[in-house]
Design a protein around this motif. Structure first.
Motif, PDB file in Angstrom:
ATOM      1  N   UNK A 191       0.829  -1.212   0.000  1.00 16.95           N
ATOM      2  CA  UNK A 191       0.000   0.000   0.000  1.00 16.95           C
ATOM      3  C   UNK A 191       0.862   1.260   0.000  1.00 16.95           C
ATOM      4  N   UNK A 192       1.991   1.217   0.716  1.00 20.44           N
ATOM      5  CA  UNK A 192       2.879   2.371   0.715  1.00 20.44           C
ATOM      6  C   UNK A 192       3.419   2.664  -0.671  1.00 20.44           C
ATOM      7  N   UNK A 193       3.794   1.620  -1.391  1.00 19.98           N
ATOM      8  CA  UNK A 193       4.297   1.798  -2.754  1.00 19.98           C
ATOM      9  C   UNK A 193       3.189   2.265  -3.688  1.00 19.98           C
ATOM     10  N   UNK A 194       2.006   1.687  -3.529  1.00 16.71           N
ATOM     11  CA  UNK A 194       0.889   2.069  -4.399  1.00 16.71           C
ATOM     12  C   UNK A 194       0.497   3.534  -4.194  1.00 16.71           C
ATOM     13  N   UNK A 195       0.365   3.926  -2.925  1.00 16.78           N
ATOM     14  CA  UNK A 195       0.004   5.317  -2.638  1.00 16.78           C
ATOM     15  C   UNK A 195       1.086   6.282  -3.130  1.00 16.78           C
ATOM     16  N   UNK A 196       2.345   5.914  -2.931  1.00 20.65           N
ATOM     17  CA  UNK A 196       3.441   6.783  -3.350  1.00 20.65           C
ATOM     18  C   UNK A 196       3.458   6.946  -4.871  1.00 20.65           C
ATOM     19  N   UNK A 197       3.267   5.851  -5.579  1.00 18.14           N
ATOM     20  CA  UNK A 197       3.289   5.944  -7.039  1.00 18.14           C
ATOM     21  C   UNK A 197       2.123   6.775  -7.558  1.00 18.14           C
ATOM     22  N   UNK A 198       0.962   6.626  -6.935  1.00 18.01           N
ATOM     23  CA  UNK A 198      -0.191   7.440  -7.334  1.00 18.01           C
ATOM     24  C   UNK A 198       0.096   8.922  -7.133  1.00 18.01           C
ATOM     25  N   UNK A 199       0.714   9.251  -6.007  1.00 12.62           N
ATOM     26  CA  UNK A 199       1.051  10.642  -5.723  1.00 12.62           C
ATOM     27  C   UNK A 199       2.124  11.166  -6.673  1.00 12.62           C
ATOM     28  N   UNK A 200       3.097  10.317  -7.009  1.00 12.25           N
ATOM     29  CA  UNK A 200       4.119  10.720  -7.988  1.00 12.25           C
ATOM     30  C   UNK A 200       3.452  11.087  -9.313  1.00 12.25           C
ATOM     31  N   UNK A 201       2.583  10.225  -9.780  1.00 14.90           N
ATOM     32  CA  UNK A 201       1.956  10.438 -11.074  1.00 14.90           C
ATOM     33  C   UNK A 201       1.024  11.653 -11.064  1.00 14.90           C
ATOM     34  N   UNK A 202       0.459  11.945  -9.908  1.00 18.61           N
ATOM     35  CA  UNK A 202      -0.460  13.081  -9.800  1.00 18.61           C
ATOM     36  C   UNK A 202       0.279  14.410  -9.617  1.00 18.61           C
ATOM     37  N   UNK A 203       1.380  14.413  -8.846  1.00 14.31           N
ATOM     38  CA  UNK A 203       1.958  15.680  -8.409  1.00 14.31           C
ATOM     39  C   UNK A 203       3.381  15.969  -8.889  1.00 14.31           C
ATOM     40  N   UNK A 204       4.179  14.968  -9.163  1.00 11.24           N
ATOM     41  CA  UNK A 204       5.573  15.250  -9.524  1.00 11.24           C
ATOM     42  C   UNK A 204       5.634  15.937 -10.888  1.00 11.24           C
ATOM     43  N   UNK A 205       6.118  17.159 -10.909  1.00  9.85           N
ATOM     44  CA  UNK A 205       6.183  17.914 -12.142  1.00  9.85           C
ATOM     45  C   UNK A 205       4.931  18.696 -12.458  1.00  9.85           C
TER      46      UNK A 205
END
Length: 453
Positions: A191-205
């Motif tokens: 879940x930590x990896x899933x949530x982190x990846x979702x946030x990366x795709x939504x917010x990074x850049x």
């Protein structure tokens, strides 16, 4: 809405605007003499900003004649414009528990940190704290920070939403913790990896937002969680990594018991692929020279947190060893273990920590570490931390007359070093007359107005 941040005031101003003041920025780490070219100090300078970036910088008398008649000049004479400060390690959820008493790091986490962070399951609470936190950073002259959220994905959403609305250059991430913490703050490796990846795709850049993978520290992540974090770091090579290492001797001993067979605490992160450029590790007190050289080899950055280290009695950072091994170093507040949001106060304490170990940390070097030095170590050189043309227009206005004592001391300053040293030793949020991000003024002390000419 706080008085610092007003709704609708964060659109990038497209029309040019100029600022007249003393100007200070760096081209490289300051050397032993002021003539080495590393430091740019203009006693009567002009900074021209257009479209959220710095268009021109130079001596007022040389640049002013070329300004169009319709370009307003904001007159900050008597004050000093420097790049916005960069805080490389801070916890926004710990805002409300700053200055909480405890006998050491681990009891402090149990009694104050974890219960406070539980409240961030409430998105409204997270949003309110994010607003206050960013107001405090702006009031203290910090325009970029590497920020820890909580284990709740919503805490990162709240932070990024507010930061994006202000058009700030910020890096942040959801904490990852799947063991040795209360159940109410625990995720899993998956879940930590899933949530982190979702946030990366939504917010990074997105706009000026940047993501930072944030395993809290090795004891609260299983090997499985550190492994998936390393996989994400490899998959998204331009995101940041932030964690803690070797802050406290009891913590170092605990890591040795949890991860047998590793050469050191730092080696645990290295094993999982978490040492590279754009990785930032808070504290780095109880490392040896092998660790320090490894950070140099990989480009991993040490975030020195002097107010926190003294507050929690963790130890003294070794500047001489860092310099000898080439270990990259930056400055950080580490709120809420740190006792001040102010990078000026952080410089004050960093100087004292260095002196206790026999090292002299000059004011010029401290200002470099909080601006250009941090930007270069974070792979953001040329974007932030400088007043050079082409950079994003994040800058602050420092007032050498902010308090009666500061005014009296700076009036007697005979060099740039003396001026900066007085600001670092005697200054705090009151010395920040104004803060600008992407060319937009987000904070100004009402009793320290500029003049338009």
């Amino acid at each position: 809405m706080s008085p610092t941040h007003q709704a609708g005031d964060t659109a990038i101003p497209e029309k040019p605007c100029a600022y007249r003041a003393q100007l200070l920025y760096f081209r490289a780490r300051p050397g032993d003499t002021p003539e080495d070219g590393s430091t740019v100090w203009l006693s009567d300078g002009l900074l021209v900003v257009e479209g959220g970036r710095i268009a021109q910088v130079g001596d007022y008398r040389q640049l002013a004649p070329s300004l169009g008649a319709d370009v307003p000049v904001v007159d900050w004479r008597g004050k000093l414009i420097v790049p916005g400060f960069i805080d490389t390690h801070i916890h926004y959820p710990q805002t409300d528990m700053i200055a909480s008493p405890a006998p050491g790091l681990l009891p402090w986490l149990e009694k104050y940190t974890f219960p406070t962070e539980r409240r961030f399951e409430n998105p409204d609470y997270a949003a309110e704290v994010a607003r206050f936190f960013l107001d405090e950073l702006q009031r203290c002259g910090t325009t970029t920070a590497l920020v820890y959220c909580t284990v709740h994905a919503g805490s990162a959403e709240a932070f990024f939403t507010e930061s994006h609305a202000r058009n700030l250059r910020m890096a942040a991430g959801k904490v990852m913790m799947d063991r040795n913490c209360p159940e109410f703050l625990r995720d899993t490796a998956e879940s930590g990896a899933r949530d982190s990846e979702t946030l990366i795709q939504r917010w990074h850049g997105k706009g000026r937002q940047m993501y930072a993978l944030a395993p809290r520290f090795a004891p609260t992540s299983s090997e499985a969680q550190l492994a998936v974090c390393g996989e994400l770091a490899q998959r998204y090579s331009d995101v940041f990594i932030q964690s803690h290492v070797a802050e406290n001797q009891a913590e170092v001993k605990w890591v040795g018991e949890l991860f047998p067979g590793h050469r050191s605490y730092l080696d645990v992160y290295d094993h999982f692929g978490l040492l590279r450029r754009r990785s930032v590790y808070g504290h780095c007190i109880w490392l040896d020279d092998v660790d320090r050289r490894r950070m140099h080899e990989t480009g991993a950055l040490a975030a020195h947190c002097p107010t926190s280290n003294q507050f929690l009695g963790s130890g003294l950072f070794d500047f001489a060893a860092a310099q000898a091994t080439g270990q990259p170093v930056s400055l950080a507040t580490d709120v809420g273990g740190g006792s001040s949001f102010s990078m000026l106060q952080t410089m004050n304490e960093a100087h004292k920590v260095a002196r206790l170990s026999g090292y002299h940390l000059s004011a010029t070097t401290m200002f470099y570490l909080a601006t250009e030095g941090a930007a270069q170590s974070l792979d953001l050189g040329g974007q932030i931390g400088t007043l050079a043309a082409g950079a994003e227009a994040d800058f602050i206005v420092l007032d050498p007359q902010a308090t009666p004592l500061l005014a009296r001391r700076t009036a007697a300053s005979e060099s740039l070093e003396e001026l900066l040293f007085a600001l670092a030793m005697l200054g705090d949020d009151r010395a920040v007359a104004a803060s600008y991000a992407a060319g937009r003024k987000l904070h100004q002390r009402e009793d320290r107005p500029a003049r338009n000419s």
